[in-house]
Design an enzyme around this catalytic site. Structure first.
Site, mmCIF file in Angstrom:
data_model
loop_
_atom_site.group_PDB
_atom_site.id
_atom_site.type_symbol
_atom_site.label_atom_id
_atom_site.label_comp_id
_atom_site.label_asym_id
_atom_site.label_seq_id
_atom_site.Cartn_x
_atom_site.Cartn_y
_atom_site.Cartn_z
ATOM 1 N N LYS A 117 0.827 -1.035 0.048
ATOM 2 C CA LYS A 117 0.124 0.088 0.171
ATOM 3 C C LYS A 117 0.855 1.165 -0.074
ATOM 4 C CE LYS A 117 0.468 1.940 3.467
ATOM 5 N NZ LYS A 117 1.877 2.611 4.094
ATOM 6 N N TYR A 173 -4.611 3.925 5.712
ATOM 7 C CA TYR A 173 -5.217 3.139 6.686
ATOM 8 C C TYR A 173 -6.595 3.716 6.921
ATOM 9 C CZ TYR A 173 -0.870 0.518 7.178
ATOM 10 O OH TYR A 173 -0.012 -0.324 6.892
HETATM 11 P P1 NAD Z 1 12.193 1.222 2.765
HETATM 12 O O1 NAD Z 1 12.894 2.683 2.509
HETATM 13 O O2 NAD Z 1 12.827 0.540 4.107
HETATM 14 O O3 NAD Z 1 12.638 0.268 1.730
HETATM 15 C C1 NAD Z 1 12.562 0.605 0.115
HETATM 16 C C2 NAD Z 1 13.445 -0.236 -0.468
HETATM 17 O O4 NAD Z 1 13.240 0.074 -1.854
HETATM 18 C C3 NAD Z 1 14.857 -0.244 -0.070
HETATM 19 O O5 NAD Z 1 15.395 -1.616 0.002
HETATM 20 C C4 NAD Z 1 15.334 0.531 -1.310
HETATM 21 O O6 NAD Z 1 16.890 0.194 -1.553
HETATM 22 C C5 NAD Z 1 14.724 0.064 -2.309
HETATM 23 N N1 NAD Z 1 14.723 1.060 -3.591
HETATM 24 C C6 NAD Z 1 14.560 0.805 -4.837
HETATM 25 N N2 NAD Z 1 14.589 2.099 -5.459
HETATM 26 C C7 NAD Z 1 14.527 2.837 -4.622
HETATM 27 C C8 NAD Z 1 14.657 4.473 -5.011
HETATM 28 N N3 NAD Z 1 14.686 5.051 -5.897
HETATM 29 N N4 NAD Z 1 14.376 5.031 -3.788
HETATM 30 C C9 NAD Z 1 14.504 4.576 -2.633
HETATM 31 N N5 NAD Z 1 14.420 3.086 -2.236
HETATM 32 C C10 NAD Z 1 14.478 2.476 -3.700
HETATM 33 O O7 NAD Z 1 10.813 1.426 2.750
HETATM 34 P P2 NAD Z 1 9.640 0.562 3.440
HETATM 35 O O8 NAD Z 1 9.361 1.071 4.659
HETATM 36 O O9 NAD Z 1 10.059 -0.862 3.420
HETATM 37 O O10 NAD Z 1 8.421 0.674 2.437
HETATM 38 C C11 NAD Z 1 8.342 0.018 1.343
HETATM 39 C C12 NAD Z 1 6.668 -0.220 0.811
HETATM 40 O O11 NAD Z 1 6.217 -0.908 1.760
HETATM 41 C C13 NAD Z 1 6.081 1.109 0.693
HETATM 42 O O12 NAD Z 1 5.247 1.220 -0.365
HETATM 43 C C14 NAD Z 1 5.260 1.468 1.998
HETATM 44 O O13 NAD Z 1 4.171 2.170 1.961
HETATM 45 C C15 NAD Z 1 5.018 -0.243 2.491
HETATM 46 N N6 NAD Z 1 4.917 -0.502 3.612
HETATM 47 C C16 NAD Z 1 3.843 -1.101 4.164
HETATM 48 C C17 NAD Z 1 3.763 -1.346 5.523
HETATM 49 C C18 NAD Z 1 2.451 -2.146 6.121
HETATM 50 O O14 NAD Z 1 2.264 -2.214 7.098
HETATM 51 N N7 NAD Z 1 1.641 -2.667 5.118
HETATM 52 C C19 NAD Z 1 4.799 -1.023 6.335
HETATM 53 C C20 NAD Z 1 5.867 -0.371 5.797
HETATM 54 C C21 NAD Z 1 6.171 -0.149 4.621
#
Ligand code: NAD
Length: 370
Positions: free
Chosen positions: A134, A219
């Site tokens: 999401k 959410y």
């Molecule tokens: P994060 O920043 O920790 O991870 C992002 C990943 O994408 C990293 O591994 C990064 O290297 C990679 N990436 C690839 N290209 C990139 C770019 N151009 N810029 C930045 N990062 C890049 O983020 P996250 O918290 O893991 O979130 C990722 C997704 O998951 C988002 O869409 C977020 O909304 C979703 N999310 C959902 C929940 C949930 O509870 N459902 C919780 C957290 C995150």
């Protein structure tokens, strides 16, 4: 403390008007023994590596079979930890070769929001089912293209709204439906946290698509939909952002909206990047349900007030170990049993239509009718 029958809870989910399309897989779908569905994870950031990947050990129908990352050293470290073979490691450039990997049934896209559409569409074109995090996308047109690509490829598409597999939220949906608080009149949902580092991708419009609404606000939107079982007919929104604050040069901080539902229920929702919130309340003419916190990774609490008394309700455990396992195994079992997922691409698309209307209204568009 009130007790609820586990079967009530499970069958209650099956009646969820909003989420259960005709024939959709329920959260309690029986697994077919003997085969586990193989997941490829795209994007090895916080949510993928700290929250989702450790849960495969608890899954009955899902296993981790491939990793996709821009950083092969990182991918190899996790591959060693999770026993993923070198042949099942991909970069973003080699990703399309995943079509030839019979160990991968479904791709789980856990990348920044603006990358969800591309990797969902490439996954479908590679013949894989897809779960995308999401918010589903950063625009309505992208979400439509994602649904269309999966439909064309004959692959299933789900969105990672884990709350639909979380027992307190499932119980709140049931109590809303079964008249426990009488006729529904009002719903309120607030989500937020204090953002720190202004360089994060979540604060860059091109990657996040927006600010607090795209992150936590979805959410609130989801909870307002699944607690009322209705879709908003009219949306009016306002936002409040200090553009001089370096965190909010590109995206909104606080945004709030009013939903008018066809039954007459009014909803107020909000999200914030400068204050902490995690609360959902549904009020009927005979009582009230509060979920607070409503949607954290763990520690949800549910209270119901009716007949002059307020009590905490502890739901029985859900069909899965936790909401993450529930979500992973639900998709796997939909694939094994060839059923549509509960949290479908169409549901995510509807969220994007609502999000778009909130932004248009907050930008001066007045009340938007959907
Ligand atoms: P994060 O920043 O920790 O991870 C992002 C990943 O994408 C990293 O591994 C990064 O290297 C990679 N990436 C690839 N290209 C990139 C770019 N151009 N810029 C930045 N990062 C890049 O983020 P996250 O918290 O893991 O979130 C990722 C997704 O998951 C988002 O869409 C977020 O909304 C979703 N999310 C959902 C929940 C949930 O509870 N459902 C919780 C957290 C995150």
């Amino acid at each position: 403390m009130a007790e609820l029958d586990r079967r009530d809870l499970l069958t209650g989910l099956g009646g969820l008007g909003l989420a259960v399309a005709a024939g959709a897989c329920s959260a309690a779908e029986p697994a077919r023994p003997g085969r586990k569905i193989g997941y490829a994870i795209v994007g090895l950031g916080y949510y993928a590596t700290r929250i989702i990947m450790p849960q495969f050990a608890n899954c009955r129908s899902s296993r981790l079979t491939a990793l996709v990352s821009g950083d092969m050293a990182k991918a190899r470290t996790f591959a060693a930890q999770y026993d993923v073979p070198e042949r099942s490691l991909y970069t973003y450039d080699t990703f399309d070769r995943i079509r030839d990997n019979p160990d991968v049934d479904v791709v789980y896209v856990i990348l920044p929001n603006s990358m969800h559409a591309e990797y969902t569409i490439r996954s479908a074109q590679a013949g894989k089912h897809v779960v995308t995090e999401k918010p589903m996308s950063v625009s309505v047109s992208e979400a439509e293209a994602m649904v269309a690509a999966c439909r064309k490829a004959g692959r299933k598409l789900a969105v990672g709204y884990r709350s639909h597999f979380q027992p307190h939220n499932i119980l709140a949906m049931k109590l809303s439906r079964d008249g426990s608080i009488g006729t529904r009149r009002y719903v309120h949902a607030e989500h937020g946290f204090v953002q720190g580092d202004p360089t994060k991708w979540r604060l860059k419009k091109a990657l996040a698509g927006g600010g607090s609404l795209m992150d936590m606000g979805v959410y609130s939107v989801q909870a307002m939909r699944y607690l009322t079982g209705e879709e908003p007919a009219a949306i009016t929104a306002r936002s409040s952002t200090d553009r001089k604050d370096p965190r909010f040069a590109e995206v909104e901080d606080m945004i709030s909206w009013t939903f008018e539902f066809p039954s007459g229920v009014i909803g107020h929702g909000m999200s914030s990047y400068s204050s902490n919130h995690n609360h959902v309340r549904l009020t009927g003419d005979k009582g009230r349900i509060d979920l607070e916190p409503a949607t954290p990774y763990e520690g949800q609490a549910l209270r119901i007030a009716r007949g002059g008394k307020e009590e905490r309700l502890d739901p029985p455990p859900g069909p899965a170990v936790n909401q993450f396992v529930g979500q992973l195994d639900h998709m796997a079992e939909c694939i094994l049993n060839d059923r549509p997922p509960l949290i479908s691409g169409e549901m995510g698309l509807q969220d994007m239509r609502i999000v778009d209307a909130i932004y248009r209204s907050a930008a001066g568009g007045g009340t938007i009718r959907l």
